[in-house]
Design a protein around this motif. Structure first.
Motif, PDB file in Angstrom:
ATOM      1  N   UNK A 103     -38.647  58.760  98.762  1.00  0.00           N
ATOM      2  CA  UNK A 103     -38.450  57.536  97.967  1.00  0.00           C
ATOM      3  C   UNK A 103     -39.745  56.737  97.904  1.00  0.00           C
ATOM      4  N   UNK A 104     -40.332  56.522  99.093  1.00  0.00           N
ATOM      5  CA  UNK A 104     -41.515  55.658  99.174  1.00  0.00           C
ATOM      6  C   UNK A 104     -42.722  56.263  98.472  1.00  0.00           C
ATOM      7  N   UNK A 105     -42.713  57.582  98.273  1.00  0.00           N
ATOM      8  CA  UNK A 105     -43.793  58.231  97.559  1.00  0.00           C
ATOM      9  C   UNK A 105     -43.558  58.213  96.047  1.00  0.00           C
ATOM     10  N   UNK A 106     -42.375  57.784  95.637  1.00  0.00           N
ATOM     11  CA  UNK A 106     -42.040  57.606  94.218  1.00  0.00           C
ATOM     12  C   UNK A 106     -41.479  56.190  94.060  1.00  0.00           C
ATOM     13  N   UNK A 162     -40.129  52.673  93.185  1.00  0.00           N
ATOM     14  CA  UNK A 162     -39.440  52.203  91.996  1.00  0.00           C
ATOM     15  C   UNK A 162     -38.605  50.993  92.382  1.00  0.00           C
ATOM     16  N   UNK A 163     -37.967  50.384  91.409  1.00  0.00           N
ATOM     17  CA  UNK A 163     -37.092  49.233  91.680  1.00  0.00           C
ATOM     18  C   UNK A 163     -35.634  49.664  91.831  1.00  0.00           C
ATOM     19  N   UNK A 164     -35.387  50.946  91.819  1.00  0.00           N
ATOM     20  CA  UNK A 164     -34.039  51.453  92.001  1.00  0.00           C
ATOM     21  C   UNK A 164     -34.039  52.959  92.121  1.00  0.00           C
ATOM     22  N   UNK A 165     -32.968  53.492  92.673  1.00  0.00           N
ATOM     23  CA  UNK A 165     -32.800  54.943  92.829  1.00  0.00           C
ATOM     24  C   UNK A 165     -31.332  55.274  92.582  1.00  0.00           C
ATOM     25  N   UNK A 166     -31.045  56.560  92.390  1.00  0.00           N
ATOM     26  CA  UNK A 166     -29.701  56.983  92.042  1.00  0.00           C
ATOM     27  C   UNK A 166     -28.693  56.672  93.133  1.00  0.00           C
ATOM     28  N   UNK A 167     -28.996  57.081  94.366  1.00  0.00           N
ATOM     29  CA  UNK A 167     -27.989  57.025  95.410  1.00  0.00           C
ATOM     30  C   UNK A 167     -28.114  55.835  96.353  1.00  0.00           C
ATOM     31  N   UNK A 168     -29.177  55.056  96.243  1.00  0.00           N
ATOM     32  CA  UNK A 168     -29.306  53.860  97.077  1.00  0.00           C
ATOM     33  C   UNK A 168     -30.222  52.850  96.390  1.00  0.00           C
TER      34      UNK A 168
END
Length: 638
Positions: free
Chosen positions: A163-166, A168-174
């Motif tokens: 996650x931290x390497x991509x 963003x302000x949001x993710x699919x599962x969290x």
């Protein structure tokens, strides 16, 4: 040490004897280790035998003591000192010669003996919480800091690192908070320690707010006992070991409880803004945080004195603060067709095969609270139960009985309403044991009240609870120290049977995949990408342990070959991005690499290669790899 001794009511003569014993143990430890190391004994056995020599030296100094209670305490303190000392040794031995690394290790062991013996072994009281609690918390904190960088990341942790390497302000599962925290600490340094550091910090924040909440609800004595529970009960300990969204969620949940009880029970208007900030941060960690404001709303409906808050500008200001903090996730969902909200809501509830998981939901309480905690909860909820004698710390201008009743109602609503939501959900959907963990923060003062008398009352169950807590918590300390820290690093007398999820030799496996990668590079002139053929675990570990350090940019998952869920990998790596590239597919099941759908998506396939992952020189898992030359992202076969 003099202040600690005075606080623990220590006999000065015994304190002098214990100091001398700790010093003798340190010297014997270093001398014995030097002799064993010089004789060619392996590091694992040399450090164990040296500690035994240190223990004999300490016992020889303390041999005149005839108090059985002190000898029992000595055994417990020794049992705690050994894994901490071993962890310090393995930490420094990775960088320094063993004969140098043993010096801080022996000193750490001796200091543990010294502090533990002074604070608990010499105490004339059976439960001196003012001394034991701070030392227990510090011990667990130091144990984490020593070991966290020495234990491989679990796949779920590697996924959040990804996650931290991509960013963003949001993710699919969290929501994104866990990614932001990892990115912040990973900027300070690389490796497992900095990935997990946010979990330790979040645990400390949770502990501070849990103690402040308990002090407001039940006074300083209860707050001390609450700190011990928040440090050692399984869920609360666990969030400070592995980095997951549950760590910042629990910290925010504890902060929200603290501010909400001040706003609703203490009637402090500014507390609404603190509650809004905590709730917003919690929503950035995990969507289940919404149960806290829902509980606050229900409390305001059922508590007559709190209904005026429904029209309070301060309360609505707190709502606005929460929405502003949470707004990045709303924006991300707007941009992605509400994908995350649907994933955690309608898609989970509309599963094709409903799953009855109520037994797992009930079992989670036994695991997270321990059986003693469940008994204490039942004691509190049963008719005529209560903790009114404990909750008498009230403002001078308030009615004690009224405030005690409102506090009880507050804890009931903030515990039972979220539990009811998960219980109903478990009737047709999956329930994971840790989901209810933060909910128990609301009743920590209740559990803490049962740790000493007078607690809930004077019955047989109350006496049994008061006697049972300390042995249980001591046993948990030993389980954590040896099971979660010492064994994964050192093994046990040469035995190393590692779990296939934790400590399965990911670094070694990735090194073998790197050898295949270099062979393909020499053959074709271009570097292949890596693909893990499961949901995300293999890809996560292959990315994190990439020796070149760029695994997050070219490690994909099973969505390249199969019509199966690969969570965020489907967003990060569209299939078209790998068209024409050579890929190395890695799987724990050989059948994935011999799937008849693969030939249609490649110009040619290499042979299946067997990879034996090793940890500490012991084979712990078997994986398989196959080179897919010239990947063709044709329509996926069904």
């Amino acid at each position: 040490m003099r202040s600690l001794a005075a606080l623990a009511h220590t006999d000065p003569a015994f304190l002098r004897r214990w100091r001398f014993a700790a010093g003798a143990a340190a010297l014997a430890d270093m001398l014995a280790f030097a002799l064993l190391h010089g004789a060619g004994v392996s590091l694992e056995f040399a450090q164990a035998l040296a500690f035994a020599a240190a223990l004999l030296a300490a016992i020889s100094v303390l041999r005149g003591i005839r108090c059985a209670h002190r000898w029992a305490t000595l055994c417990f303190v020794v049992a705690l000192a050994y894994p901490l000392r071993a962890g310090v040794l393995s930490l420094f031995a990775a960088q320094w010669p063993p004969l140098v690394a043993i010096v801080p290790a022996a000193l750490a062991g001796a200091l543990t003996l010294l502090l533990g013996g002074t604070a608990t072994g010499a105490s004339t009281r059976r439960q001196d919480f003012a001394v034991a609690v701070p030392l227990a918390v510090v011990y667990l904190l130091v144990l984490r800091l020593v070991y966290l960088g020495q234990i491989e990341l679990a796949p779920q942790e590697a996924y959040y690192w990804n996650y931290s390497q991509h960013l963003d302000i949001g993710y699919l599962d969290h929501p994104p908070l866990v990614a932001w925290l990892i990115a912040a600490t990973f900027a300070l340094g690389d490796g497992e320690f900095f990935v997990r550091l946010p979990a330790v910090l979040a645990w400390a924040v949770m502990l501070a707010f849990a103690v402040a909440y308990a002090q407001d609800m039940a006074g300083r004595g209860n707050a001390l006992r609450c700190a011990l529970l928040a440090a050692t009960l399984p869920f609360f300990f666990g969030i400070g070991v592995m980095i997951t969204p549950d760590a910042p969620l629990a910290a925010a949940w504890a902060a929200a409880l603290f501010f909400l009880q001040r706003a609703l029970l203490g009637e402090r208007p500014l507390a609404w803004l603190g509650a809004g900030l905590a709730i917003g941060i919690g929503m950035l960690a995990k969507y289940s945080m919404v149960l806290v404001p829902a509980s606050a709303f229900v409390f305001m409906l059922v508590d007559a004195r709190s209904r005026r808050s429904l029209l309070s500008a301060w309360a609505w200001g707190g709502v606005l603060v929460a929405l502003l903090v949470f707004s990045p996730v709303i924006v991300w969902n707007l941009q992605h067709d509400w994908a995350s909200f649907a994933f955690q809501g309608s898609r989970r509830l509309a599963a094709r095969a409903p799953q009855f998981s109520l037994p797992e939901f009930l079992a989670s309480a036994l695991l997270l609270l321990t059986p003693l905690g469940v008994l204490a909860l039942w004691r509190w909820l049963r008719p005529q139960g209560g903790i009114s004698s404990t909750f008498q710390v009230v403002p001078a201008n308030d009615e004690p009985s009224l405030l005690a009743g409102r506090r009880r109602l507050f804890m009931q609503v903030f515990t039972l309403l979220p539990l009811l939501v998960f219980a109903v959900s478990s009737l047709r959907a999956e329930t994971k044991f840790h989901w209810t963990g933060p909910i128990w923060l609301a009743i920590l003062p209740v559990l803490a009240a049962t740790m000493s008398r007078p607690g809930l009352g004077e019955g047989a169950l109350d006496r049994w609870l008061a006697r049972g807590w300390m042995p249980l918590l001591q046993a948990l300390l030993l389980v954590y120290a040896y099971g979660l820290f010492y064994y994964p690093v050192w093994g046990l007398a040469g035995l190393r049977l590692h779990h296939t999820y934790l400590e399965m030799g990911w670094r070694d496996l990735r090194g073998q995949v790197q050898g295949i990668e270099e062979a393909v590079l020499r053959e074709t002139g271009s570097r292949p990408a890596i693909v893990g053929l499961d949901k995300h675990n293999t890809a996560d570990e292959m990315a994190f342990y990439d020796p070149r350090g760029d695994g997050a940019r070219d490690t994909a998952s099973r969505h390249l070959f199969f019509n199966e869920n690969a969570v965020m990998y489907e967003f990060w790596f569209p299939r078209s991005a790998f068209a024409g590239r050579d890929l190395i597919a890695v799987s724990g099941w050989r059948g994935n690499l011999e799937d008849p759908r693969l030939p249609a998506m490649a110009t040619r396939l290499g042979p299946v290669q067997v990879l034996i992952a090793r940890k500490g020189g012991v084979a712990v898992a078997t994986y398989y790899a196959r080179v897919v030359y010239g990947y063709r992202p044709a329509p996926l076969p069904q």
